[in-house]
Scaffold this motif. Structure first.
Motif, PDB file in Angstrom:
ATOM      1  N   THR A 103     -22.266  21.538  37.400  1.00 61.90           N
ATOM      2  CA  THR A 103     -22.082  22.850  38.025  1.00 61.90           C
ATOM      3  C   THR A 103     -23.387  23.641  38.013  1.00 61.90           C
ATOM      4  OG1 THR A 103     -19.768  22.882  37.304  1.00 61.90           O
ATOM      5  CG2 THR A 103     -20.751  24.992  37.941  1.00 61.90           C
TER       6      THR A 103
ATOM      7  N   ILE B  74     -19.421  18.280  33.216  1.00 63.81           N
ATOM      8  CA  ILE B  74     -18.883  19.161  34.252  1.00 63.81           C
ATOM      9  C   ILE B  74     -19.723  20.429  34.349  1.00 63.81           C
ATOM     10  CG2 ILE B  74     -16.887  20.562  34.944  1.00 63.81           C
ATOM     11  CD1 ILE B  74     -15.104  18.495  33.588  1.00 63.81           C
ATOM     12  N   VAL B  75     -20.024  21.002  33.180  1.00 63.51           N
ATOM     13  CA  VAL B  75     -20.847  22.214  33.151  1.00 63.51           C
ATOM     14  C   VAL B  75     -22.253  21.917  33.661  1.00 63.51           C
ATOM     15  CG1 VAL B  75     -21.896  23.931  31.628  1.00 63.51           C
ATOM     16  CG2 VAL B  75     -19.526  23.234  31.260  1.00 63.51           C
TER      17      VAL B  75
ATOM     18  N   LEU C 217     -25.598  22.386  40.801  1.00 62.71           N
ATOM     19  CA  LEU C 217     -25.121  22.862  42.098  1.00 62.71           C
ATOM     20  C   LEU C 217     -25.503  24.319  42.326  1.00 62.71           C
ATOM     21  CD1 LEU C 217     -23.503  22.428  44.681  1.00 62.71           C
ATOM     22  CD2 LEU C 217     -21.436  23.049  43.410  1.00 62.71           C
ATOM     23  N   ILE C 218     -25.316  25.148  41.301  1.00 63.50           N
ATOM     24  CA  ILE C 218     -25.672  26.559  41.425  1.00 63.50           C
ATOM     25  C   ILE C 218     -27.170  26.724  41.632  1.00 63.50           C
ATOM     26  CG2 ILE C 218     -25.767  28.758  40.170  1.00 63.50           C
ATOM     27  CD1 ILE C 218     -23.115  27.969  38.836  1.00 63.50           C
TER      28      ILE C 218
END
Length: 336
Positions: free
Chosen positions: A316, A312-313, A319-320
């Motif tokens: 993310t 999940i991290v 995406l960032i």
């Protein structure tokens, strides 16, 4: 002080300030990931008692070695504007075949070069379709991800293949030299080679040029197709080396090795400041990005949080990183 002297002093000061600002902007991605890495390390140092201990730090280095090796190679691929989604599958196939060949009695000094050659061949096949047939790298390597993993599953039937504990092959993954794990030393050597190749050789300039403006580089007389093919050879060979190290460290070869590994590699590269749209890359940033990904995974475990938080991290982070590419480099995005 005369007026002329005062003017020259002011001009000199403005030039120094401008040079400093330009340097910060040019290396902004590396500075930002360095700060992020420091913040993450401080957080886990405060949250857990074991994070800053010598055994844990050495363990991070040992476990992150495959990631560092493949991320360095992936920097070349992504800088050209491409992507390689098959690295986790190549890693699994090589780990599986290494164990299989050792069980069949093939000497380990032959297994290692044979597996590296297999990785290079797989990269060459994929690179051919990307460079010479014009098929998008995403499609080619996505197909490679599926096919290569399928071959590994077919060989093993889904089971792990053990390696004889006394085999010298395991030294690559388990040995220590001067208190440092052997995988970390191998990764350090690969990173040094990658840094020199990327920053100090014509090949590195060609890679960056292809990502920025492939047609201009081609008109300058560079064989852009061959260069593009070669970056996929490098990527797959690096994944093969990572597979050898993991098989040696675990003492077995598994077709399930490297699940989600490509996600971690891409996250490390883009988090380090290499543009997903090509034309801009940094080996130093990649190293910091890979260590950050490794520290996050290690820290979550030490903090007794669910290991399922790691993907999940990682997702993310990607995406960032993409969002920052769009925001900070809109011209590069519109040109592609």
């Amino acid at each position: 002080m005369s007026e002329a002297t005062s003017t020259r002093s002011a001009q000199s000061r403005r030039v120094r300030e401008s040079t400093w600002r330009d340097a910060v902007l040019a290396n902004g991605s590396v500075v930002s990931i360095a700060l992020f890495f420091l913040i993450v390390s401080v957080i886990f140092s405060v949250a857990t008692d074991a994070f800053l201990t010598s055994p844990n730090l050495l363990n991070i280095l040992r476990q992150s070695a495959p990631l560092l090796i493949v991320a360095a190679a992936m920097t070349f691929v992504i800088t050209t504007g491409g992507i390689d989604l098959s690295v986790g599958s190549v890693l699994a196939l090589v780990a599986t075949l290494s164990a299989t060949l050792l069980q069949l009695g093939l000497p380990w000094p032959l297994v290692i070069p044979a597996m590296l050659a297999l990785g290079a061949l797989l990269g060459a096949v994929q690179g051919y379709f990307v460079a010479y047939e014009g098929i998008p790298a995403f499609i080619v390597t996505l197909a490679g991800l599926s096919v290569i993993r399928g071959v590994a599953l077919l060989i093993t039937g889904g089971y792990s293949i053990p390696i004889e504990p006394g085999s010298p092959f395991t030294v690559l993954g388990r040995a220590w030299l001067l208190g440092v794990p052997a995988p970390a030393l191998i990764a350090l050597a690969i990173l040094a080679i990658a840094y020199i190749a990327f920053n100090e050789t014509p090949f590195g300039r060609y890679v960056t040029g292809i990502g920025a403006n492939a047609e201009a580089v081609r008109r300058a007389g560079v064989n852009t197709r061959l260069t593009t093919l070669f970056v996929y050879v490098i990527s797959a060979a690096a994944a093969a080396l990572a597979g050898i190290i993991i098989a040696a460290r675990l003492g077995s070869g598994s077709s399930n090795a490297g699940q989600g590994f490509e996600l971690e590699v891409i996250a490390a590269v883009v988090l380090g400041g290499t543009s997903l749209f090509g034309g801009r890359g940094t080996i130093v940033g990649t190293v910091l990005g890979a260590l950050t990904v490794a520290v996050i995974g290690n820290g979550l475990i030490l903090a007794h949080l669910s290991p399922f938080l790691t993907p999940i991290v990682t997702g993310t982070i990607i995406l960032i990183a993409i969002w920052l590419n769009f925001r900070l480099f809109p011209g590069a995005v519109r040109s592609r």
